[in-house]
Every structure is written in structure tokens, then in C-alpha cells.
Design a protein around this motif. Structure first.
Motif, PDB file in Angstrom:
ATOM      1  N   GLU A  16       0.914  -1.057  -0.155  1.00  0.00           N
ATOM      2  CA  GLU A  16      -0.088   0.005   0.070  1.00  0.00           C
ATOM      3  C   GLU A  16       0.751   1.403  -0.042  1.00  0.00           C
ATOM      4  O   GLU A  16       0.501   2.198  -0.652  1.00  0.00           O
ATOM      5  CB  GLU A  16      -0.931  -0.100   1.069  1.00  0.00           C
ATOM      6  CG  GLU A  16      -1.823   1.299   1.357  1.00  0.00           C
ATOM      7  CD  GLU A  16      -2.777   1.338  -0.030  1.00  0.00           C
ATOM      8  OE1 GLU A  16      -3.020   2.398  -0.477  1.00  0.00           O
ATOM      9  OE2 GLU A  16      -3.329   0.394  -0.556  1.00  0.00           O
ATOM     10  N   LEU A  17       1.839   1.301   0.519  1.00  0.00           N
ATOM     11  CA  LEU A  17       2.991   2.445   0.563  1.00  0.00           C
ATOM     12  C   LEU A  17       3.542   2.520  -0.862  1.00  0.00           C
ATOM     13  O   LEU A  17       3.540   3.717  -1.230  1.00  0.00           O
ATOM     14  CB  LEU A  17       4.161   2.203   1.573  1.00  0.00           C
ATOM     15  CG  LEU A  17       3.789   2.411   3.051  1.00  0.00           C
ATOM     16  CD1 LEU A  17       5.013   2.002   3.843  1.00  0.00           C
ATOM     17  CD2 LEU A  17       3.547   3.993   3.470  1.00  0.00           C
ATOM     18  N   VAL A  18       3.640   1.346  -1.473  1.00  0.00           N
ATOM     19  CA  VAL A  18       4.172   1.603  -2.797  1.00  0.00           C
ATOM     20  C   VAL A  18       3.156   2.187  -3.624  1.00  0.00           C
ATOM     21  O   VAL A  18       3.479   3.243  -4.519  1.00  0.00           O
ATOM     22  CB  VAL A  18       4.376   0.374  -3.346  1.00  0.00           C
ATOM     23  CG1 VAL A  18       4.650   0.259  -4.884  1.00  0.00           C
ATOM     24  CG2 VAL A  18       5.529  -0.552  -2.761  1.00  0.00           C
ATOM     25  N   ARG A  19       1.897   1.793  -3.760  1.00  0.00           N
ATOM     26  CA  ARG A  19       0.851   2.405  -4.316  1.00  0.00           C
ATOM     27  C   ARG A  19       0.741   3.808  -4.096  1.00  0.00           C
ATOM     28  O   ARG A  19       0.530   4.652  -5.108  1.00  0.00           O
ATOM     29  CB  ARG A  19      -0.386   1.525  -3.893  1.00  0.00           C
ATOM     30  CG  ARG A  19      -1.793   2.059  -4.843  1.00  0.00           C
ATOM     31  CD  ARG A  19      -2.823   1.118  -4.292  1.00  0.00           C
ATOM     32  NE  ARG A  19      -2.753  -0.291  -4.895  1.00  0.00           N
ATOM     33  CZ  ARG A  19      -2.540  -1.429  -4.058  1.00  0.00           C
ATOM     34  NH1 ARG A  19      -2.566  -1.072  -2.774  1.00  0.00           N
ATOM     35  NH2 ARG A  19      -2.669  -2.574  -4.834  1.00  0.00           N
ATOM     36  N   GLN A  20       0.773   4.320  -2.890  1.00  0.00           N
ATOM     37  CA  GLN A  20       0.397   5.788  -2.515  1.00  0.00           C
ATOM     38  C   GLN A  20       1.464   6.651  -3.023  1.00  0.00           C
ATOM     39  O   GLN A  20       1.216   7.432  -3.453  1.00  0.00           O
ATOM     40  CB  GLN A  20      -0.123   5.545  -0.964  1.00  0.00           C
ATOM     41  CG  GLN A  20      -1.232   5.189  -0.512  1.00  0.00           C
ATOM     42  CD  GLN A  20      -1.636   5.375   0.787  1.00  0.00           C
ATOM     43  OE1 GLN A  20      -0.975   6.301   1.498  1.00  0.00           O
ATOM     44  NE2 GLN A  20      -2.550   4.830   1.608  1.00  0.00           N
ATOM     45  N   HIS A  21       2.650   6.007  -2.745  1.00  0.00           N
ATOM     46  CA  HIS A  21       3.812   6.955  -3.165  1.00  0.00           C
ATOM     47  C   HIS A  21       3.981   6.916  -4.741  1.00  0.00           C
ATOM     48  O   HIS A  21       4.269   8.048  -5.355  1.00  0.00           O
ATOM     49  CB  HIS A  21       5.198   6.342  -2.719  1.00  0.00           C
ATOM     50  CG  HIS A  21       5.305   6.575  -1.535  1.00  0.00           C
ATOM     51  ND1 HIS A  21       6.198   8.091  -1.178  1.00  0.00           N
ATOM     52  CD2 HIS A  21       5.584   6.004  -0.318  1.00  0.00           C
ATOM     53  CE1 HIS A  21       6.317   8.208   0.289  1.00  0.00           C
ATOM     54  NE2 HIS A  21       5.924   7.005   0.757  1.00  0.00           N
ATOM     55  N   VAL A  22       3.474   5.768  -5.608  1.00  0.00           N
ATOM     56  CA  VAL A  22       3.350   5.840  -7.008  1.00  0.00           C
ATOM     57  C   VAL A  22       2.324   7.029  -7.271  1.00  0.00           C
ATOM     58  O   VAL A  22       2.521   7.558  -8.282  1.00  0.00           O
ATOM     59  CB  VAL A  22       3.150   4.469  -7.615  1.00  0.00           C
ATOM     60  CG1 VAL A  22       2.777   4.715  -9.061  1.00  0.00           C
ATOM     61  CG2 VAL A  22       4.501   3.570  -7.403  1.00  0.00           C
ATOM     62  N   ASP A  23       1.102   6.948  -6.801  1.00  0.00           N
ATOM     63  CA  ASP A  23       0.191   7.655  -7.069  1.00  0.00           C
ATOM     64  C   ASP A  23       0.707   9.334  -6.669  1.00  0.00           C
ATOM     65  O   ASP A  23       0.040  10.323  -7.367  1.00  0.00           O
ATOM     66  CB  ASP A  23      -1.278   7.422  -6.385  1.00  0.00           C
ATOM     67  CG  ASP A  23      -1.757   6.024  -6.829  1.00  0.00           C
ATOM     68  OD1 ASP A  23      -1.580   5.576  -7.896  1.00  0.00           O
ATOM     69  OD2 ASP A  23      -2.634   5.502  -6.176  1.00  0.00           O
ATOM     70  N   ALA A  24       1.232   9.525  -5.859  1.00  0.00           N
ATOM     71  CA  ALA A  24       1.759  10.741  -5.455  1.00  0.00           C
ATOM     72  C   ALA A  24       2.851  11.136  -6.400  1.00  0.00           C
ATOM     73  O   ALA A  24       3.454  12.632  -6.292  1.00  0.00           O
ATOM     74  CB  ALA A  24       2.297  10.893  -4.031  1.00  0.00           C
ATOM     75  N   GLY A  25       3.337  10.370  -7.419  1.00  0.00           N
ATOM     76  CA  GLY A  25       4.201  10.645  -8.344  1.00  0.00           C
ATOM     77  C   GLY A  25       5.645  10.675  -8.065  1.00  0.00           C
ATOM     78  O   GLY A  25       6.706  11.018  -8.515  1.00  0.00           O
ATOM     79  N   ASP A  26       5.921   9.899  -6.993  1.00  0.00           N
ATOM     80  CA  ASP A  26       7.356   9.785  -6.363  1.00  0.00           C
ATOM     81  C   ASP A  26       8.069   8.391  -7.085  1.00  0.00           C
ATOM     82  O   ASP A  26       7.506   7.559  -7.732  1.00  0.00           O
ATOM     83  CB  ASP A  26       7.198   9.165  -4.903  1.00  0.00           C
ATOM     84  CG  ASP A  26       6.649  10.339  -4.024  1.00  0.00           C
ATOM     85  OD1 ASP A  26       6.985  11.581  -4.519  1.00  0.00           O
ATOM     86  OD2 ASP A  26       5.851  10.016  -2.878  1.00  0.00           O
ATOM     87  N   ARG A  27       9.342   8.235  -6.928  1.00  0.00           N
ATOM     88  CA  ARG A  27      10.116   7.251  -7.445  1.00  0.00           C
ATOM     89  C   ARG A  27      10.157   6.264  -6.290  1.00  0.00           C
ATOM     90  O   ARG A  27      10.449   6.576  -5.104  1.00  0.00           O
ATOM     91  CB  ARG A  27      11.575   7.791  -7.578  1.00  0.00           C
ATOM     92  CG  ARG A  27      12.525   6.714  -7.773  1.00  0.00           C
ATOM     93  CD  ARG A  27      12.606   5.855  -9.009  1.00  0.00           C
ATOM     94  NE  ARG A  27      13.487   5.074  -9.217  1.00  0.00           N
ATOM     95  CZ  ARG A  27      13.655   3.723  -9.117  1.00  0.00           C
ATOM     96  NH1 ARG A  27      12.431   3.306  -8.742  1.00  0.00           N
ATOM     97  NH2 ARG A  27      14.673   3.065  -9.271  1.00  0.00           N
TER      98      ARG A  27
END
Length: 228
Positions: A16-27
Motif C-alpha cells: 500500500e505504501l508503494v501504491r500511494q507513493h506511486v500515485d503521489a508521483g514519487d520514485r
């Protein structure tokens, strides 16, 4: 763009951390023991425009940690999440113990976070955060018995990372310990209090706001200080 590295990224709160960081535009550097089984990660990577890469890393194995970190090409890391963990022997046996399982739990949840931190340390600069997943069971205020290996290693992780926080303060690297809540994951079960989405949202907020003055503190996912 924030660059984050996440162990245990293939399931539960890590995923879920992966999903949220990707959605936020992070690497996102996703670190998993068995990439070939991480189908949801692969699906996320397929739509992440190259911002999510998946790397093999077994936190219990020193060579695997070094190889996994090296594979990520030396990118500077803003936030390192030490998520990977196991529940250990449940229920605990008062009259006996499976010491091989104890050794595994210690390698994964005490040595593992330190191995990962050491491997990524050259890429952590002033202001970088290392967020270690602990548990309310690590606290002396936890009013129940059982879970012997789990409570022992989480308490050990807390004290270990408090020492690390002291030693990294001059470099400006911030070390945090977080109780993610009782979360509806494979480990937490369906009856748990909160969803992975709620837990990850709270932990991301903590990671953004954690200051050097609070390095080494033990917090709950909602920002409250956890009694220890």
C-alpha cells in the motif's frame, strides 16, 4: 520528486505504501524477497512510467541485501521504509521454544533493518528518513502475554534504532520507529482495527513531518507518541 525504498513491498502495508507513493508521483524502489511472486507490484510497475522498479532483497541474508541495494544504481534515497517482517511462532510455548524459528525472527526483524540501513547509508543525506516498523507489542506497557519472539525482537529493534538515531544525528539522518496500528493484513487478520490504506496514509504523513529533534522516537501511525 521524492525517492523512497521499501522492504516487504509485495504485500500488506508495504504494498500500500508503494501504491500511494506511486500515485503521489514519487520514485519507488520496491524490495521483495521473491519478485516473481509479486504480481500486484508488477501490475503497478507497468503503469508507473518507470518510477517503480522491483528488486530482489531478502533482509535475512547479507549478500542478498548488498546485491539488492547495488542493483538500484546508487540513487539517493529520501525515505527508507523498513517494513519486512514475520509473526514468529504463534502461539508462544512457555514450556518450550523453537530456537531455529527464534533465530529466523531475529535475523529478519532486528538484524534485517540494520543490514538494509547499512546498505543504503551511503545514499542517505541530511534530511533523509529511515522509518522502521515496530509494534505496540514492543512496549513495556503492552498488558498481555504471549508472542515471545515477536515482542522480544520488536523491543530490541526499538532500542537498536534509538542508538542508531543518536549516532546518525550529526549527519542529519532522521530515524523513526512506528507502530502501524492493528492493520487488516495477512498478519493482522480481518478483525483488525484499520485498513492498510489508513495505516499507510498516516505513516506517509509521519515520514513527511518527522524532524531531527524527534529522531529515535516511537510514534503511532496517527502521530501520537507511543508509550514505551
Amino acid at each position: 520528486m521524492t525517492t523512497v525504498a521499501i522492504t516487504g513491498a509485495g504485500r500488506g502495508i508495504g504494498l500500500e505504501l508503494v501504491r500511494q507513493h506511486v500515485d503521489a508521483g514519487d520514485r519507488v524502489i520496491a524490495l521483495v524477497r521473491n519478485p516473481e511472486k509479486a504480481r500486484e507490484l508488477a501490475d503497478l510497475a507497468a503503469t508507473a512510467d518507470g518510477r517503480l522498479t522491483i528488486h530482489r532483497l531478502d533482509v535475512a541474508d547479507d549478500a542478498s541485501v548488498k546485491a539488492g541495494a547495488a542493483e538500484t544504481a546508487g540513487e539517493a534515497v529520501d525515505v527508507l521504509y523498513n517494513v519486512a517482517g514475520v509473526s514468529g511462532p504463534v502461539p508462544a510455548e512457555l514450556e518450550s521454544a523453537d530456537w531455529a524459528e527464534w533465530d529466523d525472527v531475529f535475523r529478519i526483524m532486528v538484524q534485517g533493518p540494520l543490514r538494509v540501513l547499512q546498505a543504503f547509508l551511503p545514499r542517505l543525506g541530511a534530511g533523509s528518513k529511515v522509518i522502521n516498523f515496530s509494534s505496540q507489542l514492543a512496549a513495556s506497557t503492552w498488558p498481555y502475554g504471549g508472542y515471545y519472539s515477536y515482542v522480544a525482537v520488536k523491543a530490541g529493534l526499538n532500542r537498536l534504532m534509538r542508538s542508531v538515531a543518536i549516532d546518525l544525528k550529526d549527519r542529519g539522518v532522521i530515524v523513526g520507529l512506528v507502530h502501524p496500528g492493528w492493520v487488516q493484513t495477512d498478519m493482522g487478520g480481518e478483525a483488525a482495527d484499520i485498513t492498510p490504506v489508513e495505516s499507510a496514509e498516516g505513516i506517509r504523513k509521519l515520514a513527511r513531518e518527522w524532524t531531527l529533534e524527534r529522531s529515535g522516537d516511537f510514534l503511532k501511525w496517527n502521530g501520537e507518541t507511543h508509550p514505551w
